[in-house]
Write a protein that holds these residues in place. Structure first.
Motif, PDB file in Angstrom:
ATOM      1  N   PHE A  47       6.622 -18.844  25.376  1.00  0.00           N
ATOM      2  CA  PHE A  47       5.435 -19.527  24.863  1.00  0.00           C
ATOM      3  C   PHE A  47       4.352 -18.527  24.480  1.00  0.00           C
ATOM      4  CE2 PHE A  47       7.206 -23.028  27.510  1.00  0.00           C
ATOM      5  CZ  PHE A  47       7.443 -23.908  26.466  1.00  0.00           C
ATOM      6  N   THR A  48       4.179 -17.487  25.262  1.00  0.00           N
ATOM      7  CA  THR A  48       3.194 -16.470  24.952  1.00  0.00           C
ATOM      8  C   THR A  48       3.563 -15.758  23.655  1.00  0.00           C
ATOM      9  OG1 THR A  48       2.834 -16.149  27.306  1.00  0.00           O
ATOM     10  CG2 THR A  48       2.021 -14.431  25.848  1.00  0.00           C
ATOM     11  N   ARG A  49       4.816 -15.384  23.545  1.00  0.00           N
ATOM     12  CA  ARG A  49       5.295 -14.694  22.345  1.00  0.00           C
ATOM     13  C   ARG A  49       5.166 -15.580  21.120  1.00  0.00           C
ATOM     14  NH1 ARG A  49      11.400 -12.549  22.031  1.00  0.00           N
ATOM     15  NH2 ARG A  49      11.443 -12.051  19.850  1.00  0.00           N
ATOM     16  N   LEU A  50       5.555 -16.849  21.269  1.00  0.00           N
ATOM     17  CA  LEU A  50       5.455 -17.795  20.165  1.00  0.00           C
ATOM     18  C   LEU A  50       4.006 -17.974  19.754  1.00  0.00           C
ATOM     19  CD1 LEU A  50       6.814 -19.877  18.329  1.00  0.00           C
ATOM     20  CD2 LEU A  50       6.539 -21.531  20.145  1.00  0.00           C
ATOM     21  N   SER A  51       3.125 -18.088  20.727  1.00  0.00           N
ATOM     22  CA  SER A  51       1.706 -18.254  20.445  1.00  0.00           C
ATOM     23  C   SER A  51       1.157 -17.048  19.697  1.00  0.00           C
ATOM     24  CB  SER A  51       0.948 -18.464  21.756  1.00  0.00           C
ATOM     25  OG  SER A  51      -0.419 -18.559  21.508  1.00  0.00           O
ATOM     26  N   ASP A  52       1.535 -15.844  20.123  1.00  0.00           N
ATOM     27  CA  ASP A  52       1.078 -14.630  19.443  1.00  0.00           C
ATOM     28  C   ASP A  52       1.529 -14.602  17.988  1.00  0.00           C
ATOM     29  OD1 ASP A  52      -0.114 -13.796  21.765  1.00  0.00           O
ATOM     30  OD2 ASP A  52       1.463 -12.353  22.295  1.00  0.00           O
ATOM     31  N   ILE A  53       2.779 -14.972  17.770  1.00  0.00           N
ATOM     32  CA  ILE A  53       3.308 -14.945  16.408  1.00  0.00           C
ATOM     33  C   ILE A  53       2.631 -15.991  15.545  1.00  0.00           C
ATOM     34  CG2 ILE A  53       5.361 -15.437  15.013  1.00  0.00           C
ATOM     35  CD1 ILE A  53       6.990 -14.018  17.171  1.00  0.00           C
ATOM     36  N   VAL A  54       2.484 -17.194  16.075  1.00  0.00           N
ATOM     37  CA  VAL A  54       1.882 -18.271  15.295  1.00  0.00           C
ATOM     38  C   VAL A  54       0.430 -17.959  14.987  1.00  0.00           C
ATOM     39  CG1 VAL A  54       1.165 -20.688  15.435  1.00  0.00           C
ATOM     40  CG2 VAL A  54       3.485 -20.048  16.051  1.00  0.00           C
ATOM     41  N   ASN A  55      -0.270 -17.364  15.941  1.00  0.00           N
ATOM     42  CA  ASN A  55      -1.684 -17.072  15.750  1.00  0.00           C
ATOM     43  C   ASN A  55      -1.940 -15.791  14.971  1.00  0.00           C
ATOM     44  OD1 ASN A  55      -2.526 -19.371  17.129  1.00  0.00           O
ATOM     45  ND2 ASN A  55      -2.399 -18.342  19.094  1.00  0.00           N
ATOM     46  N   SER A  56      -0.909 -15.004  14.749  1.00  0.00           N
ATOM     47  CA  SER A  56      -1.105 -13.752  14.038  1.00  0.00           C
ATOM     48  C   SER A  56      -1.455 -14.025  12.584  1.00  0.00           C
ATOM     49  CB  SER A  56       0.149 -12.889  14.119  1.00  0.00           C
ATOM     50  OG  SER A  56       1.176 -13.461  13.354  1.00  0.00           O
ATOM     51  N   ASN A  57      -2.254 -13.156  12.067  1.00  0.00           N
ATOM     52  CA  ASN A  57      -2.649 -13.261  10.673  1.00  0.00           C
ATOM     53  C   ASN A  57      -1.832 -12.239   9.894  1.00  0.00           C
ATOM     54  OD1 ASN A  57      -3.828 -13.372   8.196  1.00  0.00           O
ATOM     55  ND2 ASN A  57      -5.923 -13.339   8.966  1.00  0.00           N
ATOM     56  N   ILE A  58      -0.875 -12.718   9.153  1.00  0.00           N
ATOM     57  CA  ILE A  58       0.034 -11.829   8.432  1.00  0.00           C
ATOM     58  C   ILE A  58      -0.714 -10.978   7.420  1.00  0.00           C
ATOM     59  CG2 ILE A  58       2.013 -11.762   6.869  1.00  0.00           C
ATOM     60  CD1 ILE A  58       3.054 -14.244   8.307  1.00  0.00           C
ATOM     61  N   SER A  59      -1.710 -11.548   6.778  1.00  0.00           N
ATOM     62  CA  SER A  59      -2.478 -10.786   5.787  1.00  0.00           C
ATOM     63  C   SER A  59      -3.165  -9.586   6.426  1.00  0.00           C
ATOM     64  CB  SER A  59      -3.523 -11.685   5.129  1.00  0.00           C
ATOM     65  OG  SER A  59      -2.896 -12.697   4.404  1.00  0.00           O
ATOM     66  N   ALA A  60      -3.751  -9.778   7.591  1.00  0.00           N
ATOM     67  CA  ALA A  60      -4.417  -8.672   8.281  1.00  0.00           C
ATOM     68  C   ALA A  60      -3.419  -7.587   8.656  1.00  0.00           C
ATOM     69  CB  ALA A  60      -5.141  -9.186   9.523  1.00  0.00           C
ATOM     70  N   LEU A  61      -2.234  -7.992   9.099  1.00  0.00           N
ATOM     71  CA  LEU A  61      -1.196  -7.013   9.437  1.00  0.00           C
ATOM     72  C   LEU A  61      -0.791  -6.206   8.214  1.00  0.00           C
ATOM     73  CD1 LEU A  61       1.152  -9.111  11.747  1.00  0.00           C
ATOM     74  CD2 LEU A  61      -0.326  -7.227  12.441  1.00  0.00           C
ATOM     75  N   LEU A  62      -0.661  -6.880   7.084  1.00  0.00           N
ATOM     76  CA  LEU A  62      -0.225  -6.193   5.862  1.00  0.00           C
ATOM     77  C   LEU A  62      -1.289  -5.230   5.351  1.00  0.00           C
ATOM     78  CD1 LEU A  62       1.563  -9.060   3.940  1.00  0.00           C
ATOM     79  CD2 LEU A  62       2.579  -7.188   5.215  1.00  0.00           C
ATOM     80  N   ASP A  63      -2.571  -5.615   5.483  1.00  0.00           N
ATOM     81  CA  ASP A  63      -3.647  -4.747   5.033  1.00  0.00           C
ATOM     82  C   ASP A  63      -3.656  -3.428   5.805  1.00  0.00           C
ATOM     83  OD1 ASP A  63      -4.406  -6.637   3.197  1.00  0.00           O
ATOM     84  OD2 ASP A  63      -6.029  -7.451   4.434  1.00  0.00           O
ATOM     85  N   LYS A  64      -3.297  -3.484   7.088  1.00  0.00           N
ATOM     86  CA  LYS A  64      -3.318  -2.295   7.930  1.00  0.00           C
ATOM     87  C   LYS A  64      -2.037  -1.470   7.809  1.00  0.00           C
ATOM     88  CE  LYS A  64      -6.216  -4.499  11.398  1.00  0.00           C
ATOM     89  NZ  LYS A  64      -6.268  -4.979  12.783  1.00  0.00           N
ATOM     90  N   ALA A  65      -0.999  -2.048   7.280  1.00  0.00           N
ATOM     91  CA  ALA A  65       0.310  -1.393   7.261  1.00  0.00           C
ATOM     92  C   ALA A  65       0.395  -0.339   6.173  1.00  0.00           C
ATOM     93  CB  ALA A  65       1.404  -2.429   7.057  1.00  0.00           C
ATOM     94  N   GLU A  66       1.051   0.767   6.498  1.00  0.00           N
ATOM     95  CA  GLU A  66       1.297   1.795   5.496  1.00  0.00           C
ATOM     96  C   GLU A  66       2.414   1.357   4.553  1.00  0.00           C
ATOM     97  OE1 GLU A  66       1.980   5.673   7.119  1.00  0.00           O
ATOM     98  OE2 GLU A  66       0.340   5.449   8.544  1.00  0.00           O
ATOM     99  N   ASN A  67       3.415   0.693   5.108  1.00  0.00           N
ATOM    100  CA  ASN A  67       4.536   0.200   4.323  1.00  0.00           C
ATOM    101  C   ASN A  67       4.601  -1.321   4.518  1.00  0.00           C
ATOM    102  OD1 ASN A  67       6.955  -0.447   3.143  1.00  0.00           O
ATOM    103  ND2 ASN A  67       8.098   1.228   4.080  1.00  0.00           N
TER     104      ASN A  67
END
Length: 166
Positions: free
Chosen positions: A4-24
């Motif tokens: 449930f914790t893992r699922l919550s983290d994934i669901v609440n994650s903002n994919i756009s923010a992750l992509l902006d920070k990613a080098e690749n």
């Protein structure tokens, strides 16, 4: 509860923010998609276990109800035979079984709540996964287009074959 914790983290994650920070970004999306797929498998497996537990509890309630009915009949038989002591003992047994039925039905209600929660989380995770896959597709398309900036594609109206201008 780590699922449930893992699922919550994934669901609440903002994919756009992750992509902006990613080098690749493509690699990052692949990792996010893989994590989502693994979590989805785990959650679906957990849901299957909850469904199996629910069926087991339903069978248990049915068995207990039959036992309670049997003790009721034994009490009636004992009364008809003039054995009040046996009738009282049978009613005590029936009462204990009815208490077990109440507890088991409460457990069933909790399982129903858990199933509802899991179902909604699965739907939400599936939507996030579909969104991530669409982003991956769009990223690949934009990378492809940007790698060929001087080529224009168009279709000649006289023929359906594509023409190229360089």
């Amino acid at each position: 509860m780590s699922i449930f914790t893992r699922l919550s983290d994934i669901v609440n994650s903002n994919i756009s923010a992750l992509l902006d920070k990613a080098e690749n970004p493509e690699k990052m999306i692949r990792m996010v998609i893989q994590e989502m797929e693994e979590t989805l498998v785990e959650v679906r497996s957990g849901t299957a276990k909850v469904i199996a537990d629910k069926k087991t509890l339903k069978r248990r309630v049915d068995t207990l109800r039959k036992q309670a009915q049997d003790w009721e009949q034994k009490a009636e038989l004992a009364v008809s035979k003039g054995r009040e002591d046996l009738a009282k003992a049978a009613l005590v047994e029936r009462s204990a079984i009815n208490a077990s039925i109440d507890i088991t039905e409460k457990d069933l209600a909790k399982l129903d709540e858990t199933l509802d929660k899991l179902s909604s989380e699965i739907e939400l995770l599936q939507a996030k996964l579909n969104d991530a896959r669409a982003r991956m597709f769009n990223l690949r398309i934009s990378d492809f287009i940007s790698s060929y900036p001087s080529v224009l594609f168009f279709t000649n109206s006289a023929s359906s074959a594509p023409s190229f201008i360089i």
